[in-house]
Design a protein around this motif. Structure first.
Motif, short mmCIF file in Angstrom:
data_model
loop_
_atom_site.label_atom_id
_atom_site.label_comp_id
_atom_site.label_asym_id
_atom_site.label_seq_id
_atom_site.Cartn_x
_atom_site.Cartn_y
_atom_site.Cartn_z
N PRO A 140 -0.30 3.72 -12.60
CA PRO A 140 0.94 3.06 -12.14
C PRO A 140 0.99 1.56 -12.43
CG PRO A 140 0.11 4.54 -10.45
CD PRO A 140 -0.93 4.49 -11.52
N ASP A 141 -0.20 0.92 -12.56
CA ASP A 141 -0.24 -0.52 -12.84
C ASP A 141 -0.12 -0.84 -14.32
OD1 ASP A 141 -0.44 -1.06 -10.20
OD2 ASP A 141 -2.56 -1.58 -10.22
N GLY A 142 0.05 0.17 -15.16
CA GLY A 142 0.16 -0.07 -16.59
C GLY A 142 -1.03 0.45 -17.35
N THR B 176 0.84 -1.20 0.00
CA THR B 176 0.00 0.00 0.00
C THR B 176 0.87 1.25 0.00
OG1 THR B 176 -1.87 -1.05 1.12
CG2 THR B 176 -1.68 1.33 1.36
N LEU B 177 1.89 1.26 0.85
CA LEU B 177 2.79 2.41 0.92
C LEU B 177 3.56 2.58 -0.39
CD1 LEU B 177 4.23 2.01 4.54
CD2 LEU B 177 2.23 3.28 3.78
N ASP B 178 3.97 1.46 -0.97
CA ASP B 178 4.70 1.52 -2.25
C ASP B 178 3.81 2.11 -3.34
OD1 ASP B 178 6.75 0.25 -0.90
OD2 ASP B 178 6.22 -1.75 -1.64
N LYS B 179 2.54 1.72 -3.35
CA LYS B 179 1.61 2.21 -4.37
C LYS B 179 1.31 3.69 -4.18
CE LYS B 179 0.30 -0.39 -6.83
NZ LYS B 179 0.92 -0.86 -8.08
N ILE B 180 1.24 4.11 -2.92
CA ILE B 180 1.03 5.53 -2.65
C ILE B 180 2.22 6.35 -3.15
CG2 ILE B 180 0.91 7.24 -0.78
CD1 ILE B 180 -0.87 5.24 0.73
N GLN B 181 3.42 5.83 -2.95
CA GLN B 181 4.61 6.52 -3.44
C GLN B 181 4.61 6.62 -4.96
OE1 GLN B 181 6.93 8.14 -1.66
NE2 GLN B 181 7.77 8.81 -3.63
N GLU B 182 4.20 5.55 -5.62
CA GLU B 182 4.10 5.57 -7.09
C GLU B 182 3.10 6.63 -7.55
OE1 GLU B 182 3.12 1.75 -8.62
OE2 GLU B 182 4.83 0.75 -7.71
N THR B 183 2.00 6.74 -6.80
CA THR B 183 0.97 7.71 -7.14
C THR B 183 1.50 9.14 -6.98
OG1 THR B 183 -0.79 6.19 -6.50
CG2 THR B 183 -1.35 8.52 -6.57
N ALA B 184 2.25 9.36 -5.90
CA ALA B 184 2.84 10.69 -5.67
C ALA B 184 3.81 11.05 -6.79
CB ALA B 184 3.55 10.71 -4.32
N GLU B 185 4.57 10.06 -7.24
CA GLU B 185 5.53 10.31 -8.31
C GLU B 185 4.82 10.58 -9.63
OE1 GLU B 185 7.99 6.87 -8.18
OE2 GLU B 185 8.99 7.46 -6.30
N LEU B 186 3.66 9.94 -9.83
CA LEU B 186 2.91 10.15 -11.07
C LEU B 186 2.40 11.59 -11.17
CD1 LEU B 186 1.62 8.99 -13.64
CD2 LEU B 186 -0.31 8.24 -12.25
N GLN B 187 2.18 12.23 -10.01
CA GLN B 187 1.63 13.58 -10.04
C GLN B 187 2.63 14.59 -10.59
OE1 GLN B 187 -1.09 14.26 -6.98
NE2 GLN B 187 -1.18 16.47 -7.21
N ILE B 188 3.86 14.19 -10.73
CA ILE B 188 4.85 15.06 -11.39
C ILE B 188 4.37 15.42 -12.80
CG2 ILE B 188 7.22 15.16 -12.32
CD1 ILE B 188 8.05 13.40 -9.95
N LYS B 189 3.60 14.50 -13.38
CA LYS B 189 3.09 14.73 -14.73
C LYS B 189 1.87 15.64 -14.73
CE LYS B 189 4.67 10.29 -16.58
NZ LYS B 189 4.28 9.07 -17.35
N LEU B 190 1.45 16.06 -13.52
CA LEU B 190 0.30 16.94 -13.35
C LEU B 190 -0.95 16.38 -14.02
CD1 LEU B 190 2.22 20.33 -13.72
CD2 LEU B 190 1.66 19.05 -11.65
N HIS B 191 -1.65 17.16 -14.86
CA HIS B 191 -2.93 16.72 -15.39
C HIS B 191 -2.84 15.46 -16.23
CE1 HIS B 191 -4.60 20.65 -14.21
NE2 HIS B 191 -5.75 20.00 -14.22
#
Length: 489
Positions: free
Chosen positions: A88-90, A64-79
């Motif tokens: 994040p899962d493909g 769960t924590l790993d997935k949250i981190q992936e989600t936070a990193e995805l927000q770098i792409k903004l919209h």
């Protein structure tokens, strides 16, 4: 017996109890060595306090924590993160914009809850009680004829969790006020909200009779607008015989147009249920108990695809629209693109990915293992726990939870005979005699001790050591109380 751990709890216990030292610590360690799923316990963030109260709040699942981190990193792409091919899962799993429709998570929920149409379920950021209240308020809609005929009652268990009862009272207060505004009472005194709840009484141990539930509903069928029951009762661990209850009430429910709702708070992640075989209109669950979500973590809602949403219109936001067609019409409302079937018709706001991750991560991971294997292991752990308690404390305990596996889940509830305050037992297990380990259990009034051995993170060795410490605590407390009685004798 290791070959039966994930397939046949009956055979497992038969083989285990044939051994002369089946209750020993050494045997418990061997069981853990043979357990094909022993590795999953390493995926939980467990500190010095070993959890045996996962029915209330479990340890954090590291993915769960790993997935949250992936989600936070995805927000770098903004919209860009909102739109296709960015999940994040493909890319095949969609995107943030529809993360409550995440395919692997929906498949896992379908396996656990037994619904057949993906439109019947959505993951939500809203919590258990909020979802329950929203759905009760949607489907509890008595008209003037109902108020005149007295068909305005909600059936619940007498000892249902406080929040469920509060939601029912709130829904009734709103309905009564609305009816009064439309002069449904014709000068009669407005009814009291609580008087509109038919409460099914348990026996002295808090256990509900299947026959009593059936008879209560039959006897009051013409007055009932809604039935709202738990599948597994929070205070006793009893699992209601819903298949039998609703099989025998099917005609009654249909003839009297009764809405049925279920609270699956203690079912989700604990035991599977087959909603498609039951006359259930809606159901709710939560993610912070057996799914090891964060405190208050949400799960989702189920709404039967056959529910008449023209008669019972849900509150809808833009997310109830077809996601592929909503942006071209974003400056105005287009009823033709709004969902009208099942839980998807209840979508409102953008689903927040982080809020949904705890339930989705747990479900998708253990669905890959197979819920059948998980539940079989759970049953083996539970029976081992029961037999350990019986072996060491049989003369001191009174079991509340039915022993029949069909009438319970993983949570076992019991009382200590002659003990007035069980809080001291809970405290001792946390801190006393730390060389035996520290354990989290919990208690509920009147003097119920609740224990759960969880298939995802509990080991046989931990059960063995916990029962040893529990035995020490109970023996010492009872001896101390006996001395006090004699001193005042």
């Amino acid at each position: 017996m290791d070959q039966f751990l994930l397939t046949n709890p009956d055979k497992f216990m038969q083989e285990l109890t044939k051994q002369s030292e089946w209750f020993s610590l050494e045997t418990a360690k061997k069981l853990d060595e043979f357990d094909p799923l022993s590795y999953t316990s390493k995926m939980f963030n467990i500190g010095e306090l070993t959890p045996f109260a996962g029915h209330s709040l479990g340890p954090v699942f590291q993915p769960t924590l790993d997935k949250i981190q992936e989600t936070a990193e995805l927000q770098i792409k903004l919209h860009e993160g909102h739109f296709p091919n960015t999940h994040p899962d493909g890319k095949e799993n969609g995107h943030w914009f529809d993360c409550d429709r995440h395919k692997p998570s929906l498949e896992a929920a379908k396996k656990m809850l037994g619904f057949e149409d993906e439109r019947e379920f959505i993951f939500t950021a809203s919590g258990l009680s909020q979802n329950l209240g929203m759905l009760m308020d949607t489907f509890f809609r008595p008209g003037k004829k109902d108020w005149d005929a007295g068909k305005t009652k909600i059936v619940m268990l007498d000892t249902e969790f406080f929040s469920d009862q509060a939601e029912a009272v709130s829904v009734l207060k709103r309905a009564i006020q609305n009816a009064d505004a439309f002069e449904c009472f014709d000068g009669r005194e407005k009814p009291d909200a609580e008087s509109q709840i038919i409460k099914i009484k348990p026996d002295g141990k808090g256990i509900f009779s299947t026959e009593n539930i059936i008879n209560t509903i039959k006897d009051n069928a013409k007055q009932i607008q809604m039935i709202c029951l738990s599948d597994i009762v929070f205070s006793t661990g009893q699992r209601l015989e819903l298949n039998k209850i609703f099989s025998l009430l099917q005609d009654v429910i249909k003839e009297n147009h009764i809405i049925v709702g279920l609270d699956l708070a203690h079912t989700v992640g604990n035991r599977t249920i087959d909603l498609k075989s039951l006359p259930v209109t809606f159901a709710v669950g939560c993610g912070y108990k057996h799914l090891s979500g964060f405190a208050g973590s949400a799960f989702g809602i189920y709404v039967n695809k056959n529910a008449d949403l023209k008669k019972y219109p849900p509150l809808q936001g833009w997310k109830a629209a077809d996601s592929n067609r909503v942006f071209p019409t974003i400056n105005h409302y287009d009823a033709s693109i709004m969902e009208q079937t099942g839980a998807v018709a209840f979508r409102t706001s953008n689903p927040p990915p982080v809020a949904l991750i705890p339930a989705q991560s747990f479900l998708t991971y253990f669905n890959k293992i197979g819920f059948d294997k998980c539940i079989n292991k759970s049953e083996c752990l539970t029976r081992y726990l029961i037999e350990q308690l019986r072996h060491h404390l049989s003369d001191k305990l009174e079991f509340i939870t039915p022993e029949d596996p069909l009438q319970r889940g993983a949570m076992i509830v019991f009382q200590v005979k002659g003990l007035a305050d069980v809080k001291i037992i809970e405290d001792f297990l946390k801190v006393g005699q730390s060389n035996l380990g520290n354990y989290e259990i919990d208690v509920r009034p009147p003097n119920n001790i609740r224990l759960t051995a969880h298939y995802a993170y509990t080991k046989f060795e931990q059960i063995n050591r916990m029962v040893e410490k529990l035995t020490l605590a109970i023996t010492n407390v009872l001896q101390h109380e006996e001395k006090i009685k004699k001193s005042f004798g």
